[in-house]
Design a protein around this motif. Structure first.
Motif, PDB file in Angstrom:
ATOM      1  N   HIS A  80       0.861  -1.179   0.000  1.00  0.00           N
ATOM      2  CA  HIS A  80       0.000   0.000   0.000  1.00  0.00           C
ATOM      3  C   HIS A  80       0.898   1.230   0.000  1.00  0.00           C
ATOM      4  O   HIS A  80       1.736   1.402   0.893  1.00  0.00           O
ATOM      5  N   VAL A  81       0.717   2.080  -1.002  1.00  0.00           N
ATOM      6  CA  VAL A  81       1.612   3.233  -1.179  1.00  0.00           C
ATOM      7  C   VAL A  81       0.863   4.563  -1.116  1.00  0.00           C
ATOM      8  O   VAL A  81       1.439   5.613  -1.426  1.00  0.00           O
ATOM      9  N   GLY A  82      -0.397   4.542  -0.706  1.00  0.00           N
ATOM     10  CA  GLY A  82      -1.152   5.780  -0.586  1.00  0.00           C
ATOM     11  C   GLY A  82      -0.499   6.707   0.423  1.00  0.00           C
ATOM     12  O   GLY A  82      -0.094   6.295   1.503  1.00  0.00           O
ATOM     13  N   ALA A  83      -0.385   7.983   0.062  1.00  0.00           N
ATOM     14  CA  ALA A  83       0.245   8.988   0.918  1.00  0.00           C
ATOM     15  C   ALA A  83      -0.456  10.328   0.675  1.00  0.00           C
ATOM     16  O   ALA A  83      -1.213  10.474  -0.290  1.00  0.00           O
ATOM     17  N   PRO A  84      -0.215  11.318   1.539  1.00  0.00           N
ATOM     18  CA  PRO A  84      -0.905  12.598   1.373  1.00  0.00           C
ATOM     19  C   PRO A  84      -0.632  13.294   0.040  1.00  0.00           C
ATOM     20  O   PRO A  84      -1.459  14.069  -0.444  1.00  0.00           O
ATOM     21  N   SER A  85       0.526  13.042  -0.565  1.00  0.00           N
ATOM     22  CA  SER A  85       0.823  13.682  -1.853  1.00  0.00           C
ATOM     23  C   SER A  85       1.091  12.634  -2.923  1.00  0.00           C
ATOM     24  O   SER A  85       1.556  11.527  -2.627  1.00  0.00           O
ATOM     25  N   THR A  86       0.815  12.988  -4.157  1.00  0.00           N
ATOM     26  CA  THR A  86       1.102  12.090  -5.285  1.00  0.00           C
ATOM     27  C   THR A  86       2.593  11.792  -5.359  1.00  0.00           C
ATOM     28  O   THR A  86       3.001  10.656  -5.621  1.00  0.00           O
ATOM     29  N   ARG A  87       3.416  12.807  -5.106  1.00  0.00           N
ATOM     30  CA  ARG A  87       4.870  12.634  -5.176  1.00  0.00           C
ATOM     31  C   ARG A  87       5.344  11.547  -4.220  1.00  0.00           C
ATOM     32  O   ARG A  87       6.132  10.670  -4.589  1.00  0.00           O
ATOM     33  N   ASP A  88       4.866  11.607  -2.977  1.00  0.00           N
ATOM     34  CA  ASP A  88       5.275  10.597  -1.994  1.00  0.00           C
ATOM     35  C   ASP A  88       4.750   9.211  -2.368  1.00  0.00           C
ATOM     36  O   ASP A  88       5.437   8.200  -2.169  1.00  0.00           O
ATOM     37  N   SER A  89       3.542   9.158  -2.877  1.00  0.00           N
ATOM     38  CA  SER A  89       2.967   7.879  -3.279  1.00  0.00           C
ATOM     39  C   SER A  89       3.795   7.234  -4.386  1.00  0.00           C
ATOM     40  O   SER A  89       4.050   6.025  -4.365  1.00  0.00           O
ATOM     41  N   ILE A  90       4.213   8.036  -5.336  1.00  0.00           N
ATOM     42  CA  ILE A  90       5.021   7.516  -6.443  1.00  0.00           C
ATOM     43  C   ILE A  90       6.384   7.045  -5.942  1.00  0.00           C
ATOM     44  O   ILE A  90       6.913   6.009  -6.389  1.00  0.00           O
ATOM     45  N   GLU A 125      -1.473   8.322 -12.012  1.00  0.00           N
ATOM     46  CA  GLU A 125      -0.046   8.658 -11.974  1.00  0.00           C
ATOM     47  C   GLU A 125       0.748   7.638 -11.160  1.00  0.00           C
ATOM     48  O   GLU A 125       1.899   7.343 -11.488  1.00  0.00           O
ATOM     49  N   ILE A 126       0.132   7.091 -10.117  1.00  0.00           N
ATOM     50  CA  ILE A 126       0.796   6.020  -9.364  1.00  0.00           C
ATOM     51  C   ILE A 126       0.908   4.769 -10.242  1.00  0.00           C
ATOM     52  O   ILE A 126       1.955   4.128 -10.309  1.00  0.00           O
ATOM     53  N   ILE A 127      -0.181   4.420 -10.909  1.00  0.00           N
ATOM     54  CA  ILE A 127      -0.206   3.233 -11.761  1.00  0.00           C
ATOM     55  C   ILE A 127       0.861   3.323 -12.845  1.00  0.00           C
ATOM     56  O   ILE A 127       1.577   2.350 -13.130  1.00  0.00           O
ATOM     57  N   ASP A 128       0.994   4.493 -13.441  1.00  0.00           N
ATOM     58  CA  ASP A 128       1.924   4.669 -14.557  1.00  0.00           C
ATOM     59  C   ASP A 128       3.383   4.747 -14.116  1.00  0.00           C
ATOM     60  O   ASP A 128       4.293   4.682 -14.951  1.00  0.00           O
ATOM     61  N   ALA A 129       3.627   4.860 -12.813  1.00  0.00           N
ATOM     62  CA  ALA A 129       4.995   5.033 -12.319  1.00  0.00           C
ATOM     63  C   ALA A 129       5.800   3.745 -12.284  1.00  0.00           C
ATOM     64  O   ALA A 129       7.037   3.782 -12.220  1.00  0.00           O
ATOM     65  N   LEU A 151     -16.281   5.219 -12.125  1.00  0.00           N
ATOM     66  CA  LEU A 151     -14.852   5.529 -12.081  1.00  0.00           C
ATOM     67  C   LEU A 151     -14.032   4.239 -12.077  1.00  0.00           C
ATOM     68  O   LEU A 151     -12.963   4.176 -12.695  1.00  0.00           O
ATOM     69  N   PHE A 152     -14.526   3.215 -11.405  1.00  0.00           N
ATOM     70  CA  PHE A 152     -13.845   1.926 -11.412  1.00  0.00           C
ATOM     71  C   PHE A 152     -13.715   1.405 -12.843  1.00  0.00           C
ATOM     72  O   PHE A 152     -12.644   0.960 -13.270  1.00  0.00           O
ATOM     73  N   GLU A 153     -14.791   1.499 -13.598  1.00  0.00           N
ATOM     74  CA  GLU A 153     -14.766   1.040 -14.992  1.00  0.00           C
ATOM     75  C   GLU A 153     -13.773   1.848 -15.810  1.00  0.00           C
ATOM     76  O   GLU A 153     -13.043   1.301 -16.652  1.00  0.00           O
ATOM     77  N   LYS A 154     -13.711   3.149 -15.564  1.00  0.00           N
ATOM     78  CA  LYS A 154     -12.769   4.000 -16.290  1.00  0.00           C
ATOM     79  C   LYS A 154     -11.325   3.607 -15.969  1.00  0.00           C
ATOM     80  O   LYS A 154     -10.478   3.530 -16.861  1.00  0.00           O
ATOM     81  N   LEU A 155     -11.046   3.336 -14.703  1.00  0.00           N
ATOM     82  CA  LEU A 155      -9.701   2.943 -14.295  1.00  0.00           C
ATOM     83  C   LEU A 155      -9.305   1.586 -14.874  1.00  0.00           C
ATOM     84  O   LEU A 155      -8.136   1.339 -15.171  1.00  0.00           O
ATOM     85  N   LEU A 156     -10.300   0.706 -15.042  1.00  0.00           N
ATOM     86  CA  LEU A 156     -10.020  -0.623 -15.583  1.00  0.00           C
ATOM     87  C   LEU A 156      -9.561  -0.599 -17.039  1.00  0.00           C
ATOM     88  O   LEU A 156      -9.085  -1.613 -17.560  1.00  0.00           O
TER      89      LEU A 156
END
Length: 302
Positions: A80-90, A125-129, A151-156
Motif C-alpha cells: 500500500h503506497v497511498g500517501a498525502p501527496s502524489t509525489r510521496d505515493s510515487i 499517476e501512481i499506476i503509470d509510475a 470511475l472503477f470502470e474508467k480505471l479498468l
C-alpha cells in the motif's frame, strides 16, 4: 493465471515497533514468520493496519524492505503506497517495485475533498509510475471518498488495474464492482465483519485488519465458502464477529489489543503509535479472555 496469486486470505500487516516506538526490523521479521507458518496466501503491507499515516517515508520504505526480504517468493506481497501527496505515493511505489512486490495499492487522496477527475489522476499517476499491477483501495469511512462503479470502470481501461480492495460496508458495492470487472478483476472483501457475506456476493478474496489475530478462522471460513458449506461459513462468521466486537470494546485501539493478543501468542510486535491509544491496565486484564474466545472458536470450527 495472472490473478491466481491474489486469491485467498491476505492479512493486513501490522506496524511492528520496538519498546521505544521505532520501526523494528526483528519484530517485523517475527510477524512475517508467524504469518508464513499460518499458511495465509499473502500480506498487504503499509495500509491502515500498518499505521501508514503515522509513519514517514523512510519508515514506510523500511517496512516494505523488511517484509520483502523475508517473504518474497513465499507468498503474495501487496504494497500500500497511498500517501498525502502524489509525489510521496510515487516514491513509495517505485521503491516497492525495486523490492519485487506483486502489486501496489492506494487509498484515494485524503483531507481535501477532491473531484473524481483529481482522484482519477492521482491513481493513474501512481499506476503509470511502475510496471506493477494495481489494486484500488476503497475505504470511504476513513477517506471520505466513495469509489463509484463508473470511475472503477474508467480505471479498468488501464490493464495494470486488476481489482479493488473494497472496505465500504454495503455488500452491494462488492456486487457492483464485480459486475463491472467480471472474471478479469479481483474484488477483495475489506470489512472483516462481513467476510462470508462479501464472498457470497462476489468477492474473490479478502484483505483484513483482524486476519492476523485469528488467521485459522478466516482460512476455515474461506474453505467453507469454496466448498459451498454456507451454514458452516455463517457459523464461523458469527464467531469472528464476537471476537471483533471484543477487540473493539476495550479502551485502547483495536490494533493495540490485537498486538497484545499476538504477544500472548509469542509474537511481540510492540504497541501502536500515538495518537492511537495503547491498552490500559483494565484492557490487559481482559486480553486473556479474548485469547480464550479465539482458541475456543478455532477448536469449534476445526
Amino acid at each position: 493465471m495472472r490473478l491466481a496469486k491474489f486469491q485467498g486470505i491476505i492479512p493486513a500487516f501490522y506496524a511492528c515497533y520496538d519498546d521505544q516506538g521505532n520501526i523494528s526490523e526483528s519484530r517485523t521479521k517475527d510477524l512475517c514468520d508467524y504469518l508464513l507458518e499460518k499458511e495465509v496466501q499473502g500480506v498487504y503491507v503499509g495500509g491502515s493496519s500498518g499505521e501508514c499515516i503515522y509513519q514517514n517515508l523512510d519508515e514506510r520504505k523500511a517496512v516494505l524492505s523488511y517484509v520483502a526480504n523475508r517473504l518474497q517468493g513465499k507468498m503474495t506481497l501487496i504494497a500500500h503506497v497511498g500517501a498525502p501527496s502524489t509525489r510521496d505515493s510515487i516514491e513509495l511505489a517505485k521503491h516497492a517495485a525495486t523490492l519485487g512486490y506483486d502489486a501496489l495499492s492506494a487509498i484515494p487522496p485524503i483531507y481535501f475533498k477532491l473531484p473524481d477527475s483529481a482522484v482519477y489522476k492521482y491513481w493513474s499517476e501512481i499506476i503509470d509510475a511502475t510496471p506493477l499491477d494495481f489494486i484500488i483501495y476503497n475505504i470511504p469511512q476513513t477517506t471520505g471518498y466513495s469509489l463509484t462503479p463508473a470511475l472503477f470502470e474508467k480505471l479498468l481501461a488501464n490493464e495494470k488495474v486488476i481489482g479493488v480492495k473494497n472496505s465500504s460496508m454495503p455488500t452491494i458495492d462488492i456486487e457492483r464492482f464485480k459486475r463491472v470487472g467480471g472474471d478479469d478483476v479481483v474484488v477483495f472483501n475489506g470489512p472483516d465483519e462481513q467476510f462470508v457475506a462479501g464472498r457470497i456476493m462476489g468477492a474473490d478474496a479478502g484483505i483484513g485488519g483482524t486476519y492476523a489475530a485469528m488467521p485459522e478462522l478466516f482460512l476455515q471460513a474461506n474453505r467453507f465458502v469454496q466448498q459451498g458449506k454456507f451454514e458452516e461459513a455463517k457459523r464461523i462468521q458469527s464467531d469472528i464477529n464476537d471476537i471483533i466486537i471484543a477487540l473493539c470494546s476495550q479502551n485502547g485501539s483495536m490494533y493495540a489489543v490485537i498486538k497484545e493478543v499476538l504477544k500472548r501468542r509469542g509474537v511481540n510486535v510492540g504497541s501502536v503509535r500515538a495518537p492511537l491509544e495503547g491498552i490500559s491496565e483494565e484492557d490487559a486484564s481482559r486480553i486473556d479472555d479474548i485469547v480464550i474466545l479465539i482458541d475456543q472458536a478455532i477448536q469449534r470450527n476445526a
